[in-house]
Design an enzyme around this catalytic site. Structure first.
Site, PDB file in Angstrom:
ATOM      1  N   HIS A 172      70.058  75.977  34.451  1.00 44.69           N
ATOM      2  CA  HIS A 172      68.736  76.533  34.151  1.00 44.69           C
ATOM      3  C   HIS A 172      68.334  77.620  35.138  1.00 44.69           C
ATOM      4  CE1 HIS A 172      67.100  73.434  37.034  1.00 44.69           C
ATOM      5  NE2 HIS A 172      66.208  74.371  37.259  1.00 44.69           N
ATOM      6  N   ASP A 199      73.338  70.281  33.012  1.00 44.84           N
ATOM      7  CA  ASP A 199      72.634  71.362  33.709  1.00 44.84           C
ATOM      8  C   ASP A 199      73.444  71.796  34.928  1.00 44.84           C
ATOM      9  OD1 ASP A 199      70.729  73.157  34.562  1.00 44.84           O
ATOM     10  OD2 ASP A 199      69.366  71.633  35.362  1.00 44.84           O
TER      11      ASP A 199
END
Length: 258
Positions: A80, A126
């Protein structure tokens, strides 16, 4: 951030998570309102593998996330943090106002995990790897484990995130030592938000928050987690959640050769 949590508090916090009918709302640990909660200044060279990921390719760009160097040219981070290709990194610095002796690098390649955001749990997969345009020769590299659960051990989390929600970013790197939970303990707080690719830390009074994303959870020079998400508002009553390095070790090696 407290330097170390007293043993009685650790035992109570880890052994007896609060019962919850509804888990709190998870949120990514981005650069806004960011801080590692309650901690100490790191000494020079204490975390030789940590870098400051910047918002642009300029050496004067703003700090956005942490980063972990795993070879002379490859960096490990949270996916992210790397959705934009306009990123660069400083290594070999402790305080952001004093970059003398540090090395700034842009990236020739950014590879986000192919299943980022897809699958069970909150913010799954992630993790990302970034190839620098040229090698870094200052500091050192992190070791990456291929196995191990680490539950019950004490890890260290570090970063340049804010020290309170209304504070400006700290100039110098912060850190705190904090117990690692088992995933079943972490699920006691977060329910189905936790999957096998997560690893959690919790003390009840310290933790990671926005701006620390992409940075390391480490035991010595071994990085076992990459900062990913926590509770909205960055309260310390719930665990901070990291991407578990051992889950992604084969993928990291397949892309980087490290």
């Amino acid at each position: 951030m407290m330097f170390l949590v007293v043993a009685a508090l650790v035992a109570t916090a880890v052994a007896a998570p609060r019962d919850r009918l509804t888990p709190p709302v998870p949120t990514l640990i981005t650069e806004k309102d960011s801080y590692i909660i309650g901690g100490s200044d790191a000494s020079a060279g204490q975390f030789p593998f940590i870098g400051s990921l910047l918002s642009s390719t300029s050496s004067g760009g703003s700090h956005t996330c942490g980063a972990v160097r795993i070879s002379s040219t490859w960096v490990l981070c949270a996916a992210h943090c790397t959705q934009s290709s306009s990123r660069s990194v400083w290594f070999g610095i402790r305080c952001r106002s004093s970059t003398s002796g540090g090395q700034h690098r842009s990236f020739s390649r950014i590879v986000n995990h192919p299943n980022y955001g897809s699958g069970a749990g909150s913010f799954p997969n992630d993790i990302s790897v970034l190839q620098m345009s040229s090698g870094v020769t200052v500091g050192g590299v992190a070791n990456l484990p291929s196995s191990g659960d680490f539950a019950g051990q004490t890890a260290t989390i570090s970063g340049w995130g804010r020290t309170c929600g209304s504070c400006s970013l700290p100039d110098c790197l912060k850190y705190v030592n904090i117990p690692v939970l088992s995933n079943s303990q972490c699920s006691g707080y977060w329910g189905s938000s936790i999957n096998s690719g997560h690893i959690c830390v919790y003390s009840g009074s310290t933790g990671a928050c926005n701006g620390d994303s992409g940075g390391p959870m480490s035991i010595g020079n071994t990085v076992i987690g990459i900062t990913s998400w926590g509770a909205s508002g960055c309260g310390t009553s719930t665990p901070s959640v990291y991407s578990r390095v051992t889950t992604f070790r084969s993928w990291i090696q397949s892309v980087t050769g490290v």
